[in-house]
Enzyme design. Structure first.
Site, PDB file in Angstrom:
ATOM      1  N   GLN A   9       6.302  26.490   5.327  1.00 26.96           N
ATOM      2  CA  GLN A   9       4.874  26.465   5.673  1.00 26.96           C
ATOM      3  C   GLN A   9       4.098  25.820   4.529  1.00 26.96           C
ATOM      4  O   GLN A   9       2.905  25.577   4.634  1.00 26.96           O
ATOM      5  CB  GLN A   9       4.355  27.889   5.883  1.00 26.96           C
ATOM      6  CG  GLN A   9       5.052  28.649   6.990  1.00 26.96           C
ATOM      7  CD  GLN A   9       4.668  30.108   6.972  1.00 26.96           C
ATOM      8  OE1 GLN A   9       3.773  30.538   7.707  1.00 26.96           O
ATOM      9  NE2 GLN A   9       5.324  30.886   6.134  1.00 26.96           N
ATOM     10  N   VAL A  32       2.776  23.183   1.647  1.00 25.93           N
ATOM     11  CA  VAL A  32       2.318  21.783   1.726  1.00 25.93           C
ATOM     12  C   VAL A  32       2.404  21.108   0.360  1.00 25.93           C
ATOM     13  O   VAL A  32       1.872  20.028   0.160  1.00 25.93           O
ATOM     14  CB  VAL A  32       0.863  21.739   2.266  1.00 25.93           C
ATOM     15  CG1 VAL A  32       0.796  22.214   3.703  1.00 25.93           C
ATOM     16  CG2 VAL A  32      -0.100  22.559   1.394  1.00 25.93           C
ATOM     17  N   SER A  47       4.035  36.207   4.241  1.00 28.55           N
ATOM     18  CA  SER A  47       3.565  37.450   4.880  1.00 28.55           C
ATOM     19  C   SER A  47       3.969  37.452   6.352  1.00 28.55           C
ATOM     20  O   SER A  47       3.824  38.449   7.046  1.00 28.55           O
ATOM     21  CB  SER A  47       2.045  37.565   4.740  1.00 28.55           C
ATOM     22  OG  SER A  47       1.429  36.436   5.378  1.00 28.55           O
ATOM     23  N   PHE A  74      -1.945  32.941  -0.388  1.00 30.83           N
ATOM     24  CA  PHE A  74      -3.160  33.121   0.418  1.00 30.83           C
ATOM     25  C   PHE A  74      -3.532  34.581   0.611  1.00 30.83           C
ATOM     26  O   PHE A  74      -4.718  34.918   0.661  1.00 30.83           O
ATOM     27  CB  PHE A  74      -2.948  32.459   1.810  1.00 30.83           C
ATOM     28  CG  PHE A  74      -2.706  30.987   1.718  1.00 30.83           C
ATOM     29  CD1 PHE A  74      -1.414  30.462   1.762  1.00 30.83           C
ATOM     30  CD2 PHE A  74      -3.778  30.117   1.535  1.00 30.83           C
ATOM     31  CE1 PHE A  74      -1.184  29.102   1.645  1.00 30.83           C
ATOM     32  CE2 PHE A  74      -3.564  28.739   1.421  1.00 30.83           C
ATOM     33  CZ  PHE A  74      -2.267  28.239   1.469  1.00 30.83           C
ATOM     34  N   HIS A 101       3.329  22.787   8.264  1.00 32.57           N
ATOM     35  CA  HIS A 101       1.876  22.672   8.074  1.00 32.57           C
ATOM     36  C   HIS A 101       1.480  21.388   7.369  1.00 32.57           C
ATOM     37  O   HIS A 101       0.395  21.306   6.788  1.00 32.57           O
ATOM     38  CB  HIS A 101       1.353  23.908   7.314  1.00 32.57           C
ATOM     39  CG  HIS A 101       1.504  25.168   8.109  1.00 32.57           C
ATOM     40  ND1 HIS A 101       1.501  26.418   7.552  1.00 32.57           N
ATOM     41  CD2 HIS A 101       1.730  25.354   9.427  1.00 32.57           C
ATOM     42  CE1 HIS A 101       1.680  27.324   8.506  1.00 32.57           C
ATOM     43  NE2 HIS A 101       1.832  26.703   9.651  1.00 32.57           N
TER      44      HIS A 101
END
Ligand code: APR
Length: 235
Positions: free
Chosen positions: A96, A98, A182, A29, A114
């Site tokens: 995190q 998916v 991050s 991302f 998530h």
């Protein structure tokens, strides 16, 4: 040194972000220059706002991501982590991500903070579907409601069961290793700090600097996660 910490630790928890899956072909991302959120505003696409008011763009975006998750697969780093769980070298994974790649590689104890793209559910009646069955058709439920991926959109609360499992794991950790994140999204980025506050050693492996580097006992930048895990895998 980290290889020694892995051997010494009686309870090792792995925490992963999108950087864990880029070597499988999935974009992350926030990687400088090519992360998904460097090209699109997440609030316009990965939010309940988008789901309610921008449904065509929402379905387009997630149909592509579901397609990618179907086409790509776990890489060598995922398989090292699955082997380590089998051998008792690590105890659990908090992710995190998916994409379901940790489970596909063989890990069993995985907290999906998530949610998952592997499942869809109906916005209206809540009926659950397997996303792979609905990859090539309109995302509509038998009841006529909109089907959406069972992931956490910005502004939504995290799944309680996975959150509680992640909390318990972070509190038990003697060694907590964050891979490919991050560490910029709350509340997920609190788990490395919870582990640290409970006496764990914190290791961060990430190509670029993260928001929690200053709290880590060891930081590795500029390396591919798959290579690092393979290097440590000399037990
Ligand atoms: N090896 C090591 N690090 C990598 C690799 C790799 N092969 N590929 C990418 N990275 C690093 C990038 O430098 C980046 O800093 O992984 C990090 C991924 O960070 P993000 O893209 O911010 O992903 P993540 O931390 O998982 O984002 C958290 O934000 O949009 C939400 O819900 C989404 O779960 C996601 C959350």
């Amino acid at each position: 040194m980290i290889h020694d910490w892995l051997k010494e630790s009686n309870y090792t928890v792995i925490f992963t972000g999108a950087g864990m899956s880029t070597e499988s072909g999935l974009p992350d991302f926030r990687s400088t220059g090519h992360g998904l959120w460097t090209k699109q505003d997440p609030s316009q696409i990965a939010s309940t706002e988008a789901l309610n008011n921008n449904i065509d763009a929402f379905i387009d975006f997630y149909q592509t991501r579901v397609q990618h998750v179907k086409e790509y697969q776990p890489h060598k780093g995922h398989h090292v982590l699955a082997d380590w769980e089998q051998r008792g070298i690590i105890q659990s994974i908090i992710t995190q991500n998916v994409d379901g790649f940790h489970q596909e590689a063989g890990n069993r104890l995985v907290a999906e903070l998530h949610g998952t793209l592997q499942k869809l559910h109906c916005q209206s009646c809540g009926e659950k579907y397997n996303s792979h069955e609905y990859i090539d058709r309109d995302y509509y439920c038998h009841c006529g409601g909109i089907l959406r991926p069972s992931i956490v959109l910005f502004g939504e609360t995290l799944p309680q069961q996975d959150f509680q499992m992640a909390l318990a794991e972070a509190e038990k950790a003697e060694l907590f290793i964050a891979l490919g994140s991050s560490l910029s999204v709350t509340p997920a980025n609190q788990f490395p700090l919870i582990a640290k506050d409970n006496g764990a050693r914190l290791v961060i492996v990430n190509r670029e600097p993260t928001e929690l580097d200053k709290f880590a006992d060891q930081v590795i930048h500029g390396r591919q996660i798959g290579d690092v895990l393979e290097e440590w895998n000399s037990f």
